[in-house]
Design a protein around this motif. Structure first.
Motif, mmCIF file in Angstrom:
data_model
loop_
_atom_site.group_PDB
_atom_site.id
_atom_site.type_symbol
_atom_site.label_atom_id
_atom_site.label_comp_id
_atom_site.label_asym_id
_atom_site.label_seq_id
_atom_site.Cartn_x
_atom_site.Cartn_y
_atom_site.Cartn_z
ATOM 1 N N LEU A 18 0.868 -1.167 0.000
ATOM 2 C CA LEU A 18 0.000 0.000 0.000
ATOM 3 C C LEU A 18 0.911 1.225 0.000
ATOM 4 O O LEU A 18 1.797 1.337 0.834
ATOM 5 N N LEU B 55 -4.393 -0.738 5.198
ATOM 6 C CA LEU B 55 -5.145 -1.715 4.416
ATOM 7 C C LEU B 55 -5.914 -2.617 5.366
ATOM 8 O O LEU B 55 -5.352 -3.110 6.347
ATOM 9 N N SER C 259 -11.988 2.684 -2.518
ATOM 10 C CA SER C 259 -11.374 2.792 -3.842
ATOM 11 C C SER C 259 -9.988 3.394 -3.671
ATOM 12 O O SER C 259 -9.559 3.664 -2.552
ATOM 13 N N ASP C 260 -9.301 3.646 -4.775
ATOM 14 C CA ASP C 260 -7.947 4.168 -4.662
ATOM 15 C C ASP C 260 -7.884 5.682 -4.530
ATOM 16 O O ASP C 260 -6.808 6.249 -4.363
ATOM 17 N N THR C 261 -9.046 6.372 -4.588
ATOM 18 C CA THR C 261 -9.093 7.822 -4.459
ATOM 19 C C THR C 261 -10.270 8.231 -3.586
ATOM 20 O O THR C 261 -11.349 7.652 -3.690
ATOM 21 N N HIS D 279 -10.344 -2.837 1.906
ATOM 22 C CA HIS D 279 -10.593 -1.405 1.842
ATOM 23 C C HIS D 279 -9.510 -0.734 2.700
ATOM 24 O O HIS D 279 -8.620 -1.408 3.204
ATOM 25 N N LEU E 117 -9.461 -2.926 -4.176
ATOM 26 C CA LEU E 117 -10.234 -2.322 -3.093
ATOM 27 C C LEU E 117 -11.700 -2.277 -3.501
ATOM 28 O O LEU E 117 -12.021 -2.144 -4.676
ATOM 29 N N LYS F 220 -4.876 9.715 -2.723
ATOM 30 C CA LYS F 220 -4.778 8.634 -3.708
ATOM 31 C C LYS F 220 -3.801 7.606 -3.178
ATOM 32 O O LYS F 220 -2.730 7.952 -2.680
ATOM 33 N N VAL F 221 -4.194 6.341 -3.282
ATOM 34 C CA VAL F 221 -3.335 5.251 -2.832
ATOM 35 C C VAL F 221 -3.146 4.248 -3.966
ATOM 36 O O VAL F 221 -3.952 4.190 -4.900
ATOM 37 N N ASP F 222 -2.092 3.475 -3.855
ATOM 38 C CA ASP F 222 -1.847 2.363 -4.772
ATOM 39 C C ASP F 222 -1.778 1.115 -3.915
ATOM 40 O O ASP F 222 -0.907 0.991 -3.056
ATOM 41 N N SER F 223 -2.719 0.209 -4.136
ATOM 42 C CA SER F 223 -2.797 -1.027 -3.371
ATOM 43 C C SER F 223 -2.519 -2.205 -4.300
ATOM 44 O O SER F 223 -2.986 -2.223 -5.442
#
Length: 149
Positions: free
Chosen positions: A47, A117, A98-100, A81, A72, A65-68
């Motif tokens: 994450l 996470l 979601s990622d945003t 999530h 998600l 904004k995340v990058d998993s």
């Protein structure tokens, strides 16, 4: 050299290599509590906070904004999530599926934003990232778990 001695020596050498490799991997991985990156005991899951950048000045509302490494989605779907909270206040978090997302309220001042996470049942998946930021204009704080920022 006897065959049994050679086998033990090779076994000991292999064990030493494995221990060194495991220590090296732990040292190279992201530490919990470091800006932007995240890791932990999440079984290889990752994450990363992409936005806001570490040390950013933000005003409410602001985008996160995340990058998993795992998809998600809503808890009802069984997907992971994210929970977002500030400083040590893990009881007051925003649920992100979601990622945003938009953070609509946050405490004014310099803070550490935690992004964790979570499994569908809200338990920690073992991966967390943090980002230091300065909130120029805060908003009303949530009143309880999951009420969001």
């Amino acid at each position: 050299m006897r065959a049994s001695t050679m086998m033990w020596t090779r076994g000991a050498a292999a064990a030493a290599v494995l221990l060194l490799a495991a220590g090296g991997l732990a040292a190279c991985g992201g530490d919990e509590g470091t800006d932007s990156g995240g890791s932990g005991s999440g079984g290889g899951m990752t994450l990363t906070v992409l936005e806001p950048a570490a040390g950013a000045d933000v005003a409410v509302p602001f985008t996160v904004k995340v990058d998993s490494s795992v998809p998600l989605g809503p808890s009802e779907s069984g997907r992971h999530h994210v929970h977002i909270w500030f400083d040590g206040d893990e009881e007051n978090y925003l649920i992100v599926e979601s990622d945003t997302t938009q953070v609509a309220a946050a405490p004014t001042g310099e803070h550490v934003m935690h992004v964790s996470l979570r499994n569908a049942n809200h338990s920690a998946a073992g991966v967390e990232a943090t980002t230091r930021l300065v909130v120029a204009e805060g908003g009303d704080m949530p009143s309880g778990p999951g009420d969001g920022y």
